[in-house]
Motif scaffolding. Structure first.
Motif, PDB file in Angstrom:
ATOM      1  N   LEU A 161       0.883  -1.296  -0.054  1.00 48.94           N
ATOM      2  CA  LEU A 161       0.028   0.232  -0.162  1.00 48.94           C
ATOM      3  C   LEU A 161       0.690   1.192   0.150  1.00 48.94           C
ATOM      4  O   LEU A 161       2.132   1.367   0.435  1.00 48.94           O
ATOM      5  N   GLU A 162       0.385   2.451  -0.579  1.00 39.84           N
ATOM      6  CA  GLU A 162       1.043   3.684  -0.253  1.00 39.84           C
ATOM      7  C   GLU A 162       0.188   4.441   0.596  1.00 39.84           C
ATOM      8  O   GLU A 162      -1.175   4.254   0.632  1.00 39.84           O
ATOM      9  N   ALA A 163       0.848   5.267   1.139  1.00 41.38           N
ATOM     10  CA  ALA A 163       0.168   6.182   1.944  1.00 41.38           C
ATOM     11  C   ALA A 163       0.447   7.448   1.989  1.00 41.38           C
ATOM     12  O   ALA A 163       1.432   8.302   1.494  1.00 41.38           O
ATOM     13  N   VAL A 164      -0.603   8.418   1.905  1.00 45.48           N
ATOM     14  CA  VAL A 164      -0.699   9.894   1.237  1.00 45.48           C
ATOM     15  C   VAL A 164      -1.006  10.810   2.884  1.00 45.48           C
ATOM     16  O   VAL A 164      -2.241  10.415   3.418  1.00 45.48           O
ATOM     17  N   LEU A 165       0.115  11.345   3.051  1.00 47.06           N
ATOM     18  CA  LEU A 165      -0.198  12.090   4.634  1.00 47.06           C
ATOM     19  C   LEU A 165      -0.748  13.742   4.055  1.00 47.06           C
ATOM     20  O   LEU A 165       0.091  14.353   3.419  1.00 47.06           O
ATOM     21  N   SER A 166      -1.811  14.107   4.835  1.00 49.70           N
ATOM     22  CA  SER A 166      -2.282  15.675   4.433  1.00 49.70           C
ATOM     23  C   SER A 166      -1.788  16.184   5.816  1.00 49.70           C
ATOM     24  O   SER A 166      -2.570  16.112   6.950  1.00 49.70           O
ATOM     25  N   ILE A 167      -0.877  16.986   5.896  1.00 51.77           N
ATOM     26  CA  ILE A 167      -0.250  17.713   7.039  1.00 51.77           C
ATOM     27  C   ILE A 167      -0.422  19.083   7.106  1.00 51.77           C
ATOM     28  O   ILE A 167       0.213  19.756   6.462  1.00 51.77           O
ATOM     29  N   PRO A 168      -1.521  19.475   8.086  1.00 48.00           N
ATOM     30  CA  PRO A 168      -1.532  21.039   8.304  1.00 48.00           C
ATOM     31  C   PRO A 168      -0.342  21.790   8.947  1.00 48.00           C
ATOM     32  O   PRO A 168       0.356  20.968   9.557  1.00 48.00           O
ATOM     33  N   SER A 169      -0.286  22.971   8.797  1.00 44.88           N
ATOM     34  CA  SER A 169       0.673  23.691   9.177  1.00 44.88           C
ATOM     35  C   SER A 169       0.674  23.870  10.827  1.00 44.88           C
ATOM     36  O   SER A 169       1.644  24.232  11.562  1.00 44.88           O
ATOM     37  N   PHE A 170      -0.809  23.701  11.531  1.00 46.05           N
ATOM     38  CA  PHE A 170      -0.639  23.742  12.791  1.00 46.05           C
ATOM     39  C   PHE A 170      -0.410  22.354  13.663  1.00 46.05           C
ATOM     40  O   PHE A 170      -0.640  21.360  13.133  1.00 46.05           O
ATOM     41  N   LEU A 284       3.627  11.702  -0.263  1.00 48.26           N
ATOM     42  CA  LEU A 284       3.490  10.435  -0.541  1.00 48.26           C
ATOM     43  C   LEU A 284       4.598   9.474  -0.012  1.00 48.26           C
ATOM     44  O   LEU A 284       5.702   9.829  -0.089  1.00 48.26           O
ATOM     45  N   THR A 285       4.202   8.510   0.905  1.00 39.58           N
ATOM     46  CA  THR A 285       5.160   7.650   1.548  1.00 39.58           C
ATOM     47  C   THR A 285       4.781   6.242   1.424  1.00 39.58           C
ATOM     48  O   THR A 285       3.762   5.949   1.003  1.00 39.58           O
ATOM     49  N   HIS A 286       5.715   5.363   2.129  1.00 36.47           N
ATOM     50  CA  HIS A 286       5.067   4.150   2.080  1.00 36.47           C
ATOM     51  C   HIS A 286       5.244   3.469   3.546  1.00 36.47           C
ATOM     52  O   HIS A 286       5.967   3.964   4.526  1.00 36.47           O
ATOM     53  N   ILE A 287       4.622   2.295   3.863  1.00 37.10           N
ATOM     54  CA  ILE A 287       5.003   1.675   4.773  1.00 37.10           C
ATOM     55  C   ILE A 287       6.431   1.011   5.266  1.00 37.10           C
ATOM     56  O   ILE A 287       6.704   0.370   4.178  1.00 37.10           O
ATOM     57  N   ALA A 288       6.973   1.486   6.104  1.00 41.39           N
ATOM     58  CA  ALA A 288       8.429   1.103   6.630  1.00 41.39           C
ATOM     59  C   ALA A 288       8.459  -0.248   6.908  1.00 41.39           C
ATOM     60  O   ALA A 288       7.808  -0.770   7.938  1.00 41.39           O
ATOM     61  N   LYS A 289       9.197  -1.267   6.334  1.00 41.43           N
ATOM     62  CA  LYS A 289       9.108  -2.630   6.602  1.00 41.43           C
ATOM     63  C   LYS A 289      10.000  -3.019   7.677  1.00 41.43           C
ATOM     64  O   LYS A 289       9.834  -4.011   8.370  1.00 41.43           O
ATOM     65  N   HIS A 290      11.010  -2.146   8.028  1.00 40.91           N
ATOM     66  CA  HIS A 290      11.833  -2.134   9.074  1.00 40.91           C
ATOM     67  C   HIS A 290      11.680  -1.286  10.136  1.00 40.91           C
ATOM     68  O   HIS A 290      11.208   0.123   9.685  1.00 40.91           O
ATOM     69  N   GLY A 291      11.658  -1.540  11.425  1.00 40.47           N
ATOM     70  CA  GLY A 291      11.808  -0.444  12.474  1.00 40.47           C
ATOM     71  C   GLY A 291      13.262  -0.064  12.633  1.00 40.47           C
ATOM     72  O   GLY A 291      13.814   0.381  11.993  1.00 40.47           O
TER      73      GLY A 291
END
Length: 302
Positions: A161-170, A284-291
């Motif tokens: 899966l791909e993850a899209v983050l909507s990050i506000p300024s506050f 746009l980011t992805h799930i990191a397979k490694h911690g």
């Protein structure tokens, strides 16, 4: 002189209905480059980090010192250069990443030989619940719970899966987001909310992304209350759905919102959301397979 790098991913907790029990690691990283020297020194190299405080007041140092003291070991000084891709107070697990980094710093500096189980217990004790720290430590998606002195967890294999983050300024502090939640639920409400969470996790585990996305958006535990703190909540959910998102939820306590897309469809989704959210950072980011990952940069020499 020993030199090494500690790298910890960001995380997103809850994922809608799996309140305080599910988290995913994301490919945004907190990185520490550590070099032994005669006195403590922290250096920040990222605009996302606050002004560098005296080392005694630095959160990562405080976690490392607490860990060392717990094992009654001296914490040898070093220079720590900190870089971060994780926005603070945006619901992306910045504090959990710092906690895991601090524990690992003590682990390395004091030769503690901590196991993953040890680190998960220590991180949960600091954070209060394991969802973010488990994902940051282990990577991927982790379902977890704290039972008295033990932390139980399961890593769940996910489709790509791909993850899209909507990050506000506050910013939105976790405490403020907690304060809007009810102190108790009726049995009927708790039953319904739990069943939604169960179906969501089962759908993910079975690969039914349509059902998982539908259940993501049916949370009853926290989103109906926290949405009042996010003026962009409904707009992001509606626009993301129009652009093909499987599901959109509040990331952690917010104010960031996370939208899942199938592999290859995230860029179009991110482009659409950025167009209607010009004051947001849409990533746009992805799930990191490694911690958590630690690598030696320069081994100790005699």
């Amino acid at each position: 002189m020993t030199s090494y790098r500690i790298c910890v991913p960001a995380s997103s907790a809850n994922l809608g209905p799996a309140f305080d029990s599910a988290g995913i690691a994301l490919e945004l990283y907190l990185t520490l480059e550590v070099e032994e020297q005669s006195a403590w020194e922290f250096v920040h190299t990222s605009d996302l980090l606050p002004a560098c405080s005296p080392y005694e007041a630095h959160y990562i140092y405080q976690i490392a010192e607490k860990t060392a003291n717990l094992y009654q070991k001296p914490l040898s000084p070093c220079k720590v250069t900190v870089t971060s891709e994780i926005p603070l107070a945006r619901g992306l697990g910045s504090s959990a990443s710092a906690v895991i980094a601090g524990i690992e710093l003590a682990n390395q500096q004091c030769d503690l030989n901590l196991t993953t189980h040890d680190m998960l217990k220590l991180g949960t004790a600091v954070e209060g619940h394991p969802d973010n720290v488990a994902a940051a430590l282990l990577g991927g998606m982790v379902i977890s719970t704290a039972l008295e002195e033990e932390v139980k967890h399961v890593q769940l294999a996910l489709p790509e899966l791909e993850a899209v983050l909507s990050i506000p300024s506050f910013e939105l502090k976790t405490e403020a987001a907690r304060n809007v939640l009810p102190s108790q639920f009726s049995r009927e409400m708790a039953t319904m909310a739990s069943s939604i969470s169960n179906v969501f996790i089962a759908a993910l585990a079975s690969g039914d992304l349509e059902l998982a996305g539908e259940m993501m958006e049916q949370d009853l535990f926290h989103e109906p209350y926290r949405s009042s703190l996010l003026p962009h909540y409904e707009k992001v959910r509606q626009e993301a759905k129009l652009a093909g998102s499987l599901g959109t939820v509040i990331s952690g306590a917010g104010p960031t919102m996370l939208s899942f897309a199938r592999k290859g469809e995230g860029l179009a989704l991110a482009t659409h959301l950025q167009g209607i959210l010009p004051d947001f950072q849409v990533a746009l980011t992805h799930i990191a397979k490694h911690g958590l990952q630690t690598e030696t940069l320069r081994p100790a020499t005699d």
